[in-house]
Design a protein around this motif. Structure first.
Motif, short mmCIF file in Angstrom:
data_model
loop_
_atom_site.label_atom_id
_atom_site.label_comp_id
_atom_site.label_asym_id
_atom_site.label_seq_id
_atom_site.Cartn_x
_atom_site.Cartn_y
_atom_site.Cartn_z
N ALA A 43 0.71 -1.07 -0.05
CA ALA A 43 0.11 -0.02 -0.02
C ALA A 43 0.85 1.22 -0.09
O ALA A 43 0.15 2.22 0.00
CB ALA A 43 -1.01 0.06 1.10
N LYS A 60 -9.38 1.67 1.24
CA LYS A 60 -8.49 1.70 0.18
C LYS A 60 -8.62 1.08 -1.16
O LYS A 60 -7.99 0.81 -2.15
CB LYS A 60 -7.21 1.07 0.72
CG LYS A 60 -6.58 1.95 1.97
CD LYS A 60 -5.43 1.12 2.74
CE LYS A 60 -4.58 2.19 3.40
NZ LYS A 60 -4.13 3.29 2.88
N ARG A 91 -5.59 1.02 -3.26
CA ARG A 91 -5.09 2.43 -3.65
C ARG A 91 -3.87 2.58 -3.01
O ARG A 91 -3.75 2.12 -1.90
CB ARG A 91 -6.06 3.42 -3.11
CG ARG A 91 -5.62 4.82 -3.52
CD ARG A 91 -6.36 5.91 -3.16
NE ARG A 91 -6.38 6.18 -1.89
CZ ARG A 91 -7.43 5.98 -0.76
NH1 ARG A 91 -8.52 5.26 -1.07
NH2 ARG A 91 -7.30 6.09 0.72
N LYS A 93 -0.40 4.77 -1.77
CA LYS A 93 -0.28 6.14 -1.16
C LYS A 93 -0.12 7.31 -2.19
O LYS A 93 -0.68 8.15 -1.83
CB LYS A 93 0.99 5.93 -0.12
CG LYS A 93 1.20 7.23 0.57
CD LYS A 93 2.22 7.10 1.50
CE LYS A 93 2.43 8.20 2.52
NZ LYS A 93 3.67 8.29 3.31
N TYR A 97 -3.74 3.10 -8.21
CA TYR A 97 -4.47 1.61 -7.78
C TYR A 97 -3.51 0.31 -8.29
O TYR A 97 -3.15 0.49 -9.75
CB TYR A 97 -5.88 1.70 -8.19
CG TYR A 97 -6.66 2.47 -7.64
CD1 TYR A 97 -7.05 3.90 -7.79
CD2 TYR A 97 -7.45 1.96 -6.46
CE1 TYR A 97 -7.93 4.69 -7.21
CE2 TYR A 97 -8.25 2.91 -5.72
CZ TYR A 97 -8.45 4.12 -5.97
OH TYR A 97 -9.41 4.88 -5.26
#
Length: 777
Positions: A43, A60, A91, A93, A97
């Motif tokens: 992530a 997310k 998603r 940071k 995606y």
């Protein structure tokens, strides 16, 4: 993609061997989730940036995948399964995606209640967004990138992008071998990638362009961050040129007939699907126009749809505002040139758009059901006008008016009442009203139509079948209908003079009509040759521009008062050969026809006769080559010449001089190696330099002017300065369909018909299209 994969791991990704897997564990009793350091790294976060609540995870997930993902979790918790698997987008940071493949296991207590979910995830972005054959990005990644481009175009006024949809076509030379086809697709992919990677090859600022494989033989290219929106067409032409170069597959040279459709950000898009749809629409038009070229999505289509919605909203009010008017086209006896009746033709005089033809609003009226009240108005108006003419003018006892009936009106139960009311209110005799229905309507439901037509005949009106020959019926089949008249479709009338098969069809219709006792009206009569041919077949009446165009109210009244303008009499052509001489009748008659038209064509006929070994010319005085304007041709009769008002300086040529037979040995032999173009070719070359009188067709209405071709392009000089334009050859494509020439530029479509009627105008338009093709080379 490679940039994401090479991103260095954060400090939280370091750990034991078990931490190298992206694992998670969800305690359902405490409703807390523990993520392994590897999952946190996927992530792009630090440990403290990821919470332990399920909502932290769900937030997310991509909005389009949230519902599906939550449904999978709920099914695992409350179902009977012990494992589950799903794919979703997580998603990162940085806002992007990544596709994740999630595999989970359900732990249950003795009562079968789920108490824990645990599983692992892996990044499958590359697999999900890559075409397995060509290794190019697929539709998923393309949609994602187009969505990002749309967002940038919204935020930044000067940001432009374009989507190119490419159809390679299906090369027949490859056969059906999947291996060879795959090899070709892979070669195309590499060539398209090369186009994007060459420095300066595409006019984009960001160099963030993307080539993707869609499905089958379709590819797409996203041009992202264009310097100018017009550069999209330049880039597309360059790419198309690369695709049209041959490929070597399996030791054979293969050429593609590729086409490209272009959608521009200037249109204004909200979703990626809208961009793809418009690009596919433009691609379809490129294929229809012959392929091997680019077509930009025409924003005029959007305007036309908006105009259609406006017309739909204005229709009902237009009837109350009296914006509809009737025009009347005479139906004329071919023997006497007298007006037998009129066909009433509906027009809409829109306060904003001007005069609108039926083709643009009748389909809307039929779709909305407004055709029923509109048709009732036409019936009342046509009957009222004809009754007034009979009362105020000295007219023939059998003058009649015809009204077109649509399929929606035939199914209206009040149709007969409407007809009787129109006759009663106007005082018109029923026999003076003819109802026209198309052949397709007549045979759609024969039993129901027969019953209705019998009721209408009981009222006393006439029944006419319009556009006969365009459907699937026959005269024998139409015997069951109580009809009075057949109208032969204009397509047969137009082709019967030059096409033997069409002429035989028209003759057959005439013979069978006579046997069935039906009158015949020929539609679309545009020249005297057609009229002569129909008259020879004993056709009763004709309708077309040769007699009169559709007339407004004042024009129709004037024709009823004064009659139609007399047409020049045309004597039957006979073979005028001196005694003892043998002449081929058809060649001689054709030569006489050309003589009566112009000297250039006369010369061409003489050359044709000489080449046949039949005639030799004693003396032909040719006009000066420096004068492109030919003098008026003399009218030749038997053994004498009648000079036109402005007679040429050359002495007259008589029939005997033309027809005198000479021995072949007296013809001078051509010199070896000498070039001697025929008079016909020289005349044609001069004629090709002249502009053509054309009608420029607008969506609503038209204008007239001249269309010319030069070395640089085409120019249209309109009677209205606002419609005049010039186009270079690189700025447009052209296509000829039937009697319409289409010029398509990047922003607009121009359509032209020849001003000259009939086959002569079509021939001249075809010659102009050939000139454009030759000039391009």
């Amino acid at each position: 993609m490679d940039k994401e994969r090479s991103r260095p791991r954060t400090s939280s990704s370091k750990g034991s061997r078990g931490d190298s897997e992206a694992r998670w564990d969800w305690n359902l009793e405490s409703d807390r989730i523990h993520f392994s350091p590897r999952w946190v790294a996927l992530a792009g976060c630090e440990d403290h940036e990821v919470g332990n609540a399920p909502e932290d995870w769900f937030r997310k997930v991509h909005p389009e995948d949230q519902e599906k993902f939550e449904r999978e979790i709920e099914t695992a918790r409350f179902g009977d399964a012990t494992t589950f698997e799903c794919q979703y987008r997580l998603r990162h940071k940085d806002g992007t995606y990544r596709w994740m493949s999630c595999r989970g296991m359900v732990v249950r207590d003795n009562a079968g209640r789920a108490i824990r979910l645990s599983g692992s995830e892996s990044d499958v972005t590359v697999t999900m967004v890559t075409d397995r054959l060509t290794r190019l990005p697929n539709r998923l990644l393309l949609v994602d990138r187009v969505t990002q481009s749309i967002e940038r175009a919204r935020r930044y006024k000067g940001f432009h992008f374009a989507l190119l949809m490419i159809d390679l076509g299906t090369p027949t030379s490859l056969g059906h071998s999947s291996t060879i086809t795959d090899t070709l697709l892979t070669a195309v992919a590499r060539r398209l990638e090369t186009c994007l990677r060459l420095p300066g090859s595409l006019p984009s600022v960001r160099h963030n362009d993307l080539v993707a494989r869609m499905e089958g033989h379709y590819f797409a290219i996203l041009l992202d961050g264009l310097r100018d929106i017009g550069h999209a067409k330049i880039a597309a032409d360059r790419i198309l040129g690369e695709l049209l170069n041959p490929f070597t597959v399996g030791g054979r040279e293969v050429r593609l007939s590729a086409s490209i459709g272009i959608a521009l950000s200037a249109t204004g898009y909200g979703t990626a699907d809208e961009v793809l749809t418009d690009a596919e629409t433009a691609l379809h038009r490129a294929r229809v126009l012959g392929g091997s070229h680019c077509e930009v999505f025409d924003t005029d289509i959007l305007k036309s749809e908006q105009t259609e919605l406006q017309l739909e909203g204005d229709l009902e009010g237009a009837l109350q505002r009296r914006e509809f008017v009737l025009f009347y086209q005479p139906i004329v006896s071919l023997e006497s040139n007298e007006v037998l009746g009129f066909e009433s033709l509906l027009r809409w005089r829109h306060p904003v758009l001007g005069m609108i033809a039926p083709l643009d609003f009748i389909p809307i009226a039929e779709r909305t059901g407004f055709i029923v009240p509109l048709g009732a108005w036409v019936l009342h108006e046509a009957c009222r006008r004809l009754a007034e003419w009979h009362r105020s003018l000295s007219l023939g006892d059998d003058l009649w008016v015809s009204v077109n009936i649509s399929s929606a009106q035939l199914t209206d139960p009040t149709l007969i009442d409407q007809i009787q009311l129109a006759l009663h209110d106007s005082g018109l005799e029923p026999r003076r009203l003819a109802l026209e229905l198309t052949e397709g309507i007549a045979i759609a439901n024969p039993s129901a139509v027969t019953t209705l037509l019998m009721e209408l005949r009981a009222v006393g009106v006439r029944i006419c079948v319009d556009d006969f020959g365009t459907g699937y019926s026959s005269l024998a089949y139409l015997r069951q209908f109580p009809i009075d008249t057949l109208k032969i479709d204009r397509s047969f009338v137009r082709g019967m003079v030059t096409n033997k098969d069409t002429a035989e069809i028209v003759a057959g219709v005439m013979n069978l009509s006579k046997q069935l006792g039906l009158r015949v009206v020929a539609e679309g009569v545009e020249d005297e040759d057609q009229c002569d041919h129909l008259r020879a077949l004993n056709c009763h009446a004709g309708q077309g521009h040769l007699f009169a165009k559709p007339l407004d109210l004042e024009g129709a009244v004037e024709v009823l008062k004064t009659g139609l303008a007399p047409r020049p009499e045309r004597r039957r052509e006979t073979t005028l050969a001196p005694e003892g001489e043998t002449i081929f009748p058809q060649l001689f008659v054709r030569g006489r026809r050309l003589v009566t038209r112009r000297v250039a064509s006369f010369a061409a006929a003489i050359v044709a006769l000489l080449s046949a070994g039949v005639l030799s010319v004693v003396k032909i005085i040719e006009p000066a080559s420096s004068d492109p304007v030919r003098p008026p041709a003399p009218t030749i009769t038997r053994d004498r010449t009648v000079e036109p008002p402005a007679a040429p300086s050359a002495p007259p040529v008589t029939t005997k001089e033309v027809a005198r037979v000479q021995a072949p040995a007296r013809l001078p032999a051509p010199r070896a190696g000498a070039s001697s173009p025929s008079l016909a070719a020289a005349s044609a070359k001069v004629a090709q330099t002249l502009p053509l009188d054309v009608v420029h067709l607008h969506r609503f209405g038209d204008c007239r002017g001249q269309l010319d071709v030069s070395r640089d392009g085409v120019a249209f000089l309109s009677q209205h300065d606002s419609d005049t334009f010039t186009l270079k050859f690189a700025e447009f494509l052209h296509a000829l369909s039937d009697d319409t020439l289409t010029l398509k530029s990047a922003t607009k479509t121009y359509r032209f018909k020849a001003s000259a009627p009939g086959s002569d105008g079509t021939r001249k338009l075809r010659e102009l299209a050939d000139r454009i093709t030759r000039a391009r080379r």
